[in-house]
Design a protein around this motif. Structure first.
Motif, PDB file in Angstrom:
ATOM      1  N   ALA A 160      -7.300   2.701  -2.925  1.00 24.05           N
ATOM      2  CA  ALA A 160      -7.577   2.061  -1.644  1.00 24.05           C
ATOM      3  C   ALA A 160      -7.465   3.079  -0.518  1.00 24.05           C
ATOM      4  CB  ALA A 160      -6.599   0.911  -1.409  1.00 24.05           C
ATOM      5  N   PHE A 161      -8.602   3.510   0.011  1.00 26.28           N
ATOM      6  CA  PHE A 161      -8.635   4.337   1.214  1.00 26.28           C
ATOM      7  C   PHE A 161      -7.780   5.603   1.092  1.00 26.28           C
ATOM      8  CE2 PHE A 161      -8.985  -0.197   2.287  1.00 26.28           C
ATOM      9  CZ  PHE A 161     -10.312  -0.211   2.678  1.00 26.28           C
ATOM     10  N   GLY A 162      -7.815   6.237  -0.064  1.00 18.51           N
ATOM     11  CA  GLY A 162      -7.056   7.463  -0.279  1.00 18.51           C
ATOM     12  C   GLY A 162      -5.640   7.235  -0.781  1.00 18.51           C
ATOM     13  N   GLY A 163      -5.268   6.005  -0.997  1.00 21.82           N
ATOM     14  CA  GLY A 163      -3.944   5.670  -1.526  1.00 21.82           C
ATOM     15  C   GLY A 163      -4.065   4.630  -2.619  1.00 21.82           C
ATOM     16  N   PHE A 218       0.854  -1.175   0.000  1.00 20.02           N
ATOM     17  CA  PHE A 218       0.000   0.000   0.000  1.00 20.02           C
ATOM     18  C   PHE A 218       0.897   1.235   0.000  1.00 20.02           C
ATOM     19  CE2 PHE A 218      -2.612  -3.395   1.439  1.00 20.02           C
ATOM     20  CZ  PHE A 218      -3.856  -3.132   0.888  1.00 20.02           C
ATOM     21  N   ILE A 219       0.562   2.178  -0.868  1.00 19.06           N
ATOM     22  CA  ILE A 219       1.354   3.394  -1.019  1.00 19.06           C
ATOM     23  C   ILE A 219       0.439   4.590  -0.796  1.00 19.06           C
ATOM     24  CG2 ILE A 219       2.768   4.779  -2.600  1.00 19.06           C
ATOM     25  CD1 ILE A 219       3.560   2.147  -3.967  1.00 19.06           C
ATOM     26  N   ASN A 220       0.907   5.552  -0.023  1.00 17.74           N
ATOM     27  CA  ASN A 220       0.125   6.728   0.315  1.00 17.74           C
ATOM     28  C   ASN A 220       0.197   7.762  -0.815  1.00 17.74           C
ATOM     29  OD1 ASN A 220      -1.436   8.526   1.711  1.00 17.74           O
ATOM     30  ND2 ASN A 220       0.228   9.245   3.023  1.00 17.74           N
ATOM     31  N   ALA A 221      -0.362   7.379  -1.952  1.00 12.78           N
ATOM     32  CA  ALA A 221      -0.430   8.250  -3.131  1.00 12.78           C
ATOM     33  C   ALA A 221      -1.484   7.674  -4.070  1.00 12.78           C
ATOM     34  CB  ALA A 221       0.923   8.320  -3.839  1.00 12.78           C
ATOM     35  N   ALA A 222      -2.039   8.524  -4.896  1.00 12.20           N
ATOM     36  CA  ALA A 222      -3.059   8.095  -5.854  1.00 12.20           C
ATOM     37  C   ALA A 222      -2.452   7.184  -6.922  1.00 12.20           C
ATOM     38  CB  ALA A 222      -3.680   9.320  -6.524  1.00 12.20           C
ATOM     39  N   PRO A 223      -3.253   6.282  -7.493  1.00  9.04           N
ATOM     40  CA  PRO A 223      -2.747   5.405  -8.553  1.00  9.04           C
ATOM     41  C   PRO A 223      -2.075   6.169  -9.698  1.00  9.04           C
ATOM     42  CG  PRO A 223      -4.885   4.625  -7.846  1.00  9.04           C
ATOM     43  CD  PRO A 223      -4.643   5.953  -7.149  1.00  9.04           C
ATOM     44  N   GLU A 224      -2.592   7.330 -10.033  1.00  6.96           N
ATOM     45  CA  GLU A 224      -2.004   8.117 -11.128  1.00  6.96           C
ATOM     46  C   GLU A 224      -0.551   8.483 -10.819  1.00  6.96           C
ATOM     47  OE1 GLU A 224      -6.370   8.324 -11.307  1.00  6.96           O
ATOM     48  OE2 GLU A 224      -4.951   8.714  -9.676  1.00  6.96           O
TER      49      GLU A 224
END
Length: 140
Positions: free
Chosen positions: A97-100, A11-17
């Motif tokens: 996912a949940f803002g990330g 999980f990464i704290n950034a948008a898929p883009e």
């Protein structure tokens, strides 16, 4: 035959883009993996380059991009010198996912490697773990 596929999810704290750009843009790939000789886009060959490009062959990893569906799916063939040209397949899936981003890697095709399959699996398993630590840091 035993399945010889690596599957990893982080999980990464950034948008898929944003995460997508770290999978396909040369200068961003270099920040967590290896610099590419060009953008990774569907239908193109690619090479990931050694840190020391002065060696006779600057390619470290190479293959062909099979699928590119920004920012959700990337699929390419993947080989390097230790695989003796044996092609494996790397599939990336990016989901909000949940803002990330939930990023899943499926690296397959090891079972037909003509050599020590377990050694290749453990080596790649360890390598992906090390690279994911850096990806999480730079993409967040």
């Amino acid at each position: 035959m035993t399945d010889a596929t690596l599957t990893k999810t982080i999980f990464i704290n950034a948008a898929p883009e944003r995460v997508w750009t770290y999978l396909v843009e040369p200068e961003k790939l270099a920040r967590w993996f290896h610099e590419a000789d060009s953008d990774l886009s569907a239908g193109t060959d690619y090479a990931l380059l050694r840190e020391n490009p002065d060696k006779p062959d600057p390619k470290m990893i190479w293959g062909k991009v099979l699928v590119s569906e920004p920012p959700h799916r990337l699929r390419y063939t993947f080989t390097h010198a230790f695989l003796n040209g044996h092609e494996t397949i790397v599939d990336w899936t990016l989901e909000s996912a949940f803002g990330g981003t939930r990023l899943t890697l499926v690296h397959s095709g090891f079972e037909t490697f003509d050599g020590d399959v377990f050694d290749m699996l453990t080596s790649h398993d360890k390598g992906w773990d090390q690279h994911f630590v850096r990806l999480r840091t730079v993409a967040s």
